[in-house]
Design a protein around this motif. Sequence first.
Motif, PDB file in Angstrom:
ATOM      1  N   ASP A 103      77.737  51.347  20.871  1.00  0.00           N
ATOM      2  CA  ASP A 103      78.897  50.614  21.294  1.00  0.00           C
ATOM      3  C   ASP A 103      79.712  49.904  20.147  1.00  0.00           C
ATOM      4  O   ASP A 103      78.927  49.400  19.291  1.00  0.00           O
ATOM      5  CB  ASP A 103      78.444  49.196  21.938  1.00  0.00           C
ATOM      6  CG  ASP A 103      79.272  48.292  22.506  1.00  0.00           C
ATOM      7  OD1 ASP A 103      80.551  48.306  22.185  1.00  0.00           O
ATOM      8  OD2 ASP A 103      79.283  47.363  23.353  1.00  0.00           O
ATOM      9  N   PRO A 104      80.681  50.445  19.864  1.00  0.00           N
ATOM     10  CA  PRO A 104      81.528  49.974  18.575  1.00  0.00           C
ATOM     11  C   PRO A 104      81.855  48.357  18.360  1.00  0.00           C
ATOM     12  O   PRO A 104      81.843  48.056  17.121  1.00  0.00           O
ATOM     13  CB  PRO A 104      83.004  50.479  18.590  1.00  0.00           C
ATOM     14  CG  PRO A 104      82.973  50.884  20.175  1.00  0.00           C
ATOM     15  CD  PRO A 104      81.747  51.132  20.797  1.00  0.00           C
ATOM     16  N   ARG A 105      81.322  47.716  19.542  1.00  0.00           N
ATOM     17  CA  ARG A 105      81.580  46.480  19.209  1.00  0.00           C
ATOM     18  C   ARG A 105      80.290  45.729  18.499  1.00  0.00           C
ATOM     19  O   ARG A 105      80.319  44.861  18.029  1.00  0.00           O
ATOM     20  CB  ARG A 105      81.464  45.436  20.718  1.00  0.00           C
ATOM     21  CG  ARG A 105      83.003  45.696  21.547  1.00  0.00           C
ATOM     22  CD  ARG A 105      82.991  45.044  22.590  1.00  0.00           C
ATOM     23  NE  ARG A 105      82.047  45.605  23.377  1.00  0.00           N
ATOM     24  CZ  ARG A 105      81.665  45.146  24.500  1.00  0.00           C
ATOM     25  NH1 ARG A 105      82.354  44.079  25.139  1.00  0.00           N
ATOM     26  NH2 ARG A 105      80.564  45.718  25.403  1.00  0.00           N
ATOM     27  N   ILE A 147      79.527  47.272  15.723  1.00  0.00           N
ATOM     28  CA  ILE A 147      79.560  47.826  14.402  1.00  0.00           C
ATOM     29  C   ILE A 147      79.396  46.912  13.414  1.00  0.00           C
ATOM     30  O   ILE A 147      78.643  46.892  12.398  1.00  0.00           O
ATOM     31  CB  ILE A 147      80.511  48.743  14.216  1.00  0.00           C
ATOM     32  CG1 ILE A 147      80.237  49.990  14.909  1.00  0.00           C
ATOM     33  CG2 ILE A 147      80.970  49.259  12.694  1.00  0.00           C
ATOM     34  CD1 ILE A 147      81.182  51.062  14.922  1.00  0.00           C
ATOM     35  N   THR A 148      80.220  45.747  13.588  1.00  0.00           N
ATOM     36  CA  THR A 148      80.482  44.812  12.413  1.00  0.00           C
ATOM     37  C   THR A 148      79.208  44.122  12.182  1.00  0.00           C
ATOM     38  O   THR A 148      78.435  43.790  11.240  1.00  0.00           O
ATOM     39  CB  THR A 148      81.548  43.927  12.432  1.00  0.00           C
ATOM     40  OG1 THR A 148      82.689  44.564  12.685  1.00  0.00           O
ATOM     41  CG2 THR A 148      81.680  42.579  11.503  1.00  0.00           C
TER      42      THR A 148
END
Lengths: 249, 249
Positions: free
Chosen positions: A178-180, A182-183
């Motif tokens: 899930d790219p959400r 990443i941070t």
Amino acid sequence: MTQQHIVKSYDEELNRLTTLITQMGGLGEAQVASAIQAVTKRDSELASRVVETDRKVDAMEREVQALVIRLLALRQPMAQDLRTIVTALKVSADLERIADYAKNVAKRALVLNQMRPIRTVNGVQRLSRIVQEMIKDILDAYVDLDAAKAVEVWRRDEEVDDMYTSLFRELLTYMMEDPRNITACTHLLFIAKNIERIGDHVTNIAETIHFLVRGEALPVERPKGETTIYAVVEPEKPAEGPGGESSDK
Amino acid sequence: MTQQHIVKSYDEELNRLTTLITQMGGLGEAQVASAIQAVTKRDSELASRVVETDRKVDAMEREVQALVIRLLALRQPMAQDLRTIVTALKVSADLERIADYAKNVAKRALVLNQMRPIRTVNGVQRLSRIVQEMIKDILDAYVDLDAAKAVEVWRRDEEVDDMYTSLFRELLTYMMEDPRNITACTHLLFIAKNIERIGDHVTNIAETIHFLVRGEALPVERPKGETTIYAVVEPEKPAEGPGGESSDK
């Protein structure tokens, strides 16, 4: 810093050096514990306190340096005393770095606490627990001049490296899911890396103690050098994106 | 290490210390340059050479330490000489760390070279170029005992931090664009971080030189402390995934 200028005996000054180092180490260990708690409990107030307290550790390192220079200049120590003094200087530098990594963890906790929780936080806590024990034990080894104990602590760093490596892979997987994530996962990666680096500094101290007590370097290569460097993690289902001109892996 | 045991004058030994430090610094700077070239040119042979050469730097640090202990024990230096000697010990520790970061970059180059190329590699090169110049200039400042130049180099670290921060954000964006970039970008993140840390060690050396020449600490807080810590980068189109129970930001 409002130290009285009393004429002290040489032994008293040498003892003062050891006391300073153990105080510094104790504070460093507490800083690591609090920084990780700030991450796991999402406690931003605690995180800010860790950032603030780092100045104390820096001040203690400067105090060690000043005392070392004083001892070298006024007492002109020889042989074993000279080694004790130079050792203190090296150990204090490692402890300052350890506290600095704790501060960095605390700063990242401040950011993470603004984002949605990530489940790998527990892995970070486990990693940190080992490292905290290593700090405690290496300080004991320092006070007792116990080279065998120092070597035992030194060996434990391999476990830290292994745990860090699996945590690293796990975090990459979450990022891919899930790219959400990443941070947040990137900040956790750096937090984990900071803890792993603290372990390295403990092994430095172990090597210094070994040298101080036995007068020779540890015979084997240090267990340092984490293996995540070689980690290649691929997404389960490769996304169809541009720029796939070159082969992966 | 096959050093002849000739009776040398005190001045000769002090000069030897400065020479050792500048040699160590020169090698460190070359290591950084080669490590980055290994990344940008995808040259794994060069990367392996950097990893191998790091032993030389470690050996040089041990040589500095041995010479320092020798000078302290046999020459019982006072005042300025004592400061010169303790400075050499501190600077050599920073140079060893710088070379160690270069080695870490080289190790990651070995992995990156097995993966498809990533465009941000140029950003890493630009970042590295500034840091390499900083190393060169700080070594000049060390040899010339030029405190003003040291301060000038020290200030340049802010530019490094700024560049690192934008590189960090850029890499997070690439990760979000395509999960196949995540592993490579993570290694590049750590490479960029290593270079940023090299900049920090250069500022340490600058502070040490300033203290040596002027006898007092730099009056301002160090420009250290990169700001990526506070970076929150969100994907452009949030993916619909599980676990969005908590609010972002």
